[in-house]
Write an enzyme that holds these catalytic residues in place. Sequence first.
Site, PDB file in Angstrom:
ATOM      1  N   PRO A   1       0.789  -1.141   0.141  1.00 21.91           N
ATOM      2  CA  PRO A   1      -0.186  -0.132   0.012  1.00 21.91           C
ATOM      3  C   PRO A   1       0.868   1.417   0.020  1.00 21.91           C
ATOM      4  O   PRO A   1       1.464   1.593   0.933  1.00 21.91           O
ATOM      5  CB  PRO A   1      -0.890   0.021   1.171  1.00 21.91           C
ATOM      6  CG  PRO A   1      -0.052  -1.095   2.096  1.00 21.91           C
ATOM      7  CD  PRO A   1       0.952  -1.959   1.089  1.00 21.91           C
TER       8      PRO A   1
ATOM      9  N   ASP B   1       5.729   2.197   2.396  1.00 20.62           N
ATOM     10  CA  ASP B   1       4.791   1.160   2.731  1.00 20.62           C
ATOM     11  C   ASP B   1       4.100   1.742   3.836  1.00 20.62           C
ATOM     12  O   ASP B   1       4.498   1.662   5.057  1.00 20.62           O
ATOM     13  CB  ASP B   1       5.542  -0.104   2.781  1.00 20.62           C
ATOM     14  CG  ASP B   1       4.836  -1.193   3.209  1.00 20.62           C
ATOM     15  OD1 ASP B   1       3.501  -1.157   3.581  1.00 20.62           O
ATOM     16  OD2 ASP B   1       5.299  -2.479   2.790  1.00 20.62           O
ATOM     17  N   HIS B   2       2.888   1.913   3.521  1.00 19.40           N
ATOM     18  CA  HIS B   2       1.893   2.359   4.823  1.00 19.40           C
ATOM     19  C   HIS B   2       1.685   1.114   5.767  1.00 19.40           C
ATOM     20  O   HIS B   2       1.273   1.618   6.773  1.00 19.40           O
ATOM     21  CB  HIS B   2       0.725   2.884   3.986  1.00 19.40           C
ATOM     22  CG  HIS B   2       0.039   3.921   4.879  1.00 19.40           C
ATOM     23  ND1 HIS B   2       0.375   4.219   6.222  1.00 19.40           N
ATOM     24  CD2 HIS B   2      -1.062   4.790   4.381  1.00 19.40           C
ATOM     25  CE1 HIS B   2      -0.331   5.288   6.454  1.00 19.40           C
ATOM     26  NE2 HIS B   2      -1.317   5.799   5.621  1.00 19.40           N
ATOM     27  N   ARG B   3       2.108   0.136   5.619  1.00 16.06           N
ATOM     28  CA  ARG B   3       1.911  -1.104   6.736  1.00 16.06           C
ATOM     29  C   ARG B   3       2.870  -0.730   7.756  1.00 16.06           C
ATOM     30  O   ARG B   3       2.765  -1.042   8.873  1.00 16.06           O
ATOM     31  CB  ARG B   3       2.008  -2.522   5.980  1.00 16.06           C
ATOM     32  CG  ARG B   3       0.951  -2.777   5.040  1.00 16.06           C
ATOM     33  CD  ARG B   3       1.288  -4.074   4.298  1.00 16.06           C
ATOM     34  NE  ARG B   3       2.685  -4.133   3.613  1.00 16.06           N
ATOM     35  CZ  ARG B   3       3.039  -5.122   2.911  1.00 16.06           C
ATOM     36  NH1 ARG B   3       2.516  -6.025   2.991  1.00 16.06           N
ATOM     37  NH2 ARG B   3       4.204  -4.846   2.354  1.00 16.06           N
TER      38      ARG B   3
END
Length: 418
Positions: free
Chosen positions: A213, A391-393
């Site tokens: 994401p 990476d939004h995680r």
Amino acid sequence: MIKEVLLPDLGEGIEGAEVSEVSVSIGAKVQEDDTILVLESDKASMEIPAEIAGVVEEILVNTGDEVSTGQLLIKIREIEGKSSPSIKEPTKVEEKKLDIPEKAPIKTLEEPELFKSDTKSKGIFASPGVRRLSRELEINLSVIKGTGAKSRITKEDLHSFIKRQMLMSSGGKQQPIKKEVDFSQWGEIEALKLTRINKITGQRLQQAWQEIPHVTQYDKADITDVDVLRKNLKEEGLKKNIKVTFLPFLMIAVAKVLKEMPKFNSSLSHTNEDLILKHYINIGVAVDTPSGLTVPCIKEVDKKNVFELSEELMDISTRAREKKLKPEELKGSTFTISSLGGIGGTSFSPIVNPPEVAIMGVSKSEWSQVYDKKNDRFNTKYIMPFSVSYDHRVIDGAAAAAFTTRVGLVLSQIENFS
Ligand code: CAO
């Protein structure tokens, strides 16, 4: 002795449930704790275990039957000397229903031991629905690492496993989903063969784009003073045949901030359960070559100065263009910089280079009028636009904004490069 298995009180106000699976047949031998029935209520799925080891004498329910508390379900004839006095509660699990994917693609996969159903293995915790799905797909649950409580294998773990195997079985290749179109019907055409690098890069970028994401944070750095320093060092470098561009300054600034904010220098573990922080800083540099994009890696950037980095950059970018890089020179990067500053453009959103979690994109610097509120006047500044995709995680927006702000500040202070 015959043991009558009755539906126990399921608690939580559950009066009854539906038999979703009869896991045994008449005459089957069962061990204590083996699943004999799977029930589904409107609140939960649960396995009914055999309370004793024995042989199934009679089955009084069928799949789809509604059963209620106290109802006789199955009779088991005990095997001498194997009885267990304890009455066990059924194993309740959170999942209610599963989205069962198509069976067909899984059948085509290789690795037989991965796909040999082994749902009764001791020490494997999984809901009845997950066990049922693994049986249907003939997936061995013992090869999957559960991410649920007490390492319970969840529906998501099973889906991630299937996704990974499908990607591996296709060699990460894009599936041919496009219908062939005859473009020549509208005019003259020419087909160019993609190079091996084009294809590999394409597959990696597609996979990264689909799995990560992405969010991109845009920022600007005042490099007016660093530009003066670079020009001085460039003069000095020319005498030693070293070309000093902006990239070494960016690498030094990024390395400094990566040390301060180690999450940007990390990777998710293969189960996505742990974040691996790396105590070394190796920066990948995107290099445009006639055969396509390559990302060689410069190791231990935090221990090198502008000249050392410039020399290494000249060396790897030249060898990348001549296809002379060694495989190990393309591995081990912890963060990547993609600089289009020597070409042009005002901003762009680079794609994260897995297994890294962040990448910096650099665009062409411009002289701008910047308002100085304190002295109420405009100053002419050399401003470099840059972005960081992440990476939004792993990284939150606030951390990303803090990261780019800090990189901008470090780049504006020449003492960081002496
Ligand atoms: N602003 C203004 N000028 C810049 C600049 C910036 N942000 N970045 C570089 N420049 C200048 C350099 O300083 C150099 O100027 P001088 O000739 O006055 O010294 C000139 O532009 C040319 O630089 P360069 O591109 O040759 O060197 P570099 O170190 O900046 O970059 C390399 C090296 C290998 C990264 C580059 O050649 C390259 O291949 N870039 C393309 C990367 C790419 O394709 N990325 C896209 C990937 S898709 O995400």
